[in-house]
Write an enzyme that holds these catalytic residues in place. Structure first.
Site, short mmCIF file in Angstrom:
data_model
loop_
_atom_site.label_atom_id
_atom_site.label_comp_id
_atom_site.label_asym_id
_atom_site.label_seq_id
_atom_site.Cartn_x
_atom_site.Cartn_y
_atom_site.Cartn_z
CG HIS A 55 -1.91 1.11 1.20
ND1 HIS A 55 -1.59 2.39 1.60
CD2 HIS A 55 -3.18 1.14 0.76
CE1 HIS A 55 -2.66 3.16 1.42
NE2 HIS A 55 -3.64 2.42 0.90
CD GLU B 230 -5.26 1.93 -3.05
OE1 GLU B 230 -6.41 2.12 -2.68
OE2 GLU B 230 -4.32 1.73 -2.27
#
Ligand code: PGA
Length: 248
Positions: free
Chosen positions: A92, A164
């Site tokens: 992430h 992302e």
């Protein structure tokens, strides 16, 4: 299948996490939707206990590749598997940019997940600076190559990838969502790129400031298999609204 994944990050305290799990436990999740939440490690077991009879899966926000032993502060894939994690976020952007995780770390975590029978959700994305410098594809290529080249995805081994862009994430980024048009283009490129490394079917999710009123604009894109949401997943009403939108 449409994936609605909610990364609770460190937004909620122990009581709030428990309460949210209880609020969403009774949600009716249609067959064509896969819902999962990623609570903080501290409350993982508690949330898993609340959701174990629901249709919502529980995943780890972060784990370590080391298996067991003298690793202060680490939580291994093996431990998360014992706690019945079905998924784990790997790479992430907050792990990469705030905690210095590099592509080698990401690769080791991916392998640890697959070995422990946890489905990793590999997160990739360029920074605002990359984008301004025309380096979006360069950055994504590097992240994908390091993660996927030679990765064993045979048998039951599955993974997902979430695109992302760092600048699109609320809180840690600038929170300006990637437009669905831009997303559609990047996703086509990503699919081609991923195909260089594997024939496995890898669902592709979009993440970055997705909200109940925008979720459908992403889910209706052919190349988008689902969304990884942060802020919008931390309230039962908005999480529910996104699940409902995915049924349309
Ligand atoms: P956000 O977070 O929806 O709050 O932008 C998404 C993510 O970081 O996964």
């Amino acid at each position: 299948m449409k994936y609605i994944f909610g990364n609770w990050k460190m937004y909620l305290d122990v009581e709030e996490s428990h309460a949210l799990a209880q609020e969403i436990a009774g949600l009716n999740i249609p067959d064509q939707v896969e819902a999962a939440v990623f609570p903080n490690t501290l409350v993982f077991a508690q949330v898993q206990e609340v959701l174990k009879k629901s249709d919502i899966s529980v995943g780890a926000q972060n784990l370590n590749w080391v298996p067991q032993g003298a690793y202060t502060g680490a939580t291994s894939a093996h431990l998360f598997a014992q706690a019945r994690a079905e998924y784990a976020l790997v790479g992430h952007s907050e792990r990469r940019h705030l905690f210095g995780e590099n592509n080698d770390d990401v690769r080791k975590k991916l392998e640890a997940c697959l070995d422990a029978e946890i489905t990793p959700v590999l997160c990739v994305g360029e920074t605002a600076e990359d984008l301004d410098d025309g380096k979006r594809e360069y950055r994504l290529k590097k992240q994908l190559q390091k993660a996927l080249e030679g990765l064993d995805l045979s048998g039951d081994r599955e993974m997902l990838i979430a695109y992302e862009p760092v600048w699109a994430i609320a809180g840690s980024g600038e929170g300006r969502a990637c437009s669905p048009e831009d997303c559609a283009e990047v996703f086509l490129w990503l699919k081609e790129e991923i195909r260089q490394y594997t024939d496995a079917t890898i669902p592709l999710l979009y993440g970055g400031s997705v909200k109940p009123d925008t979720v459908l604009s992403y889910l209706s894109l052919e190349a988008v298999d689902g969304v990884l949401t942060g802020t919008a997943s931390t309230e039962a009403t908005s999480f529910t609204a996104m699940i409902e939108a995915a049924q349309r």
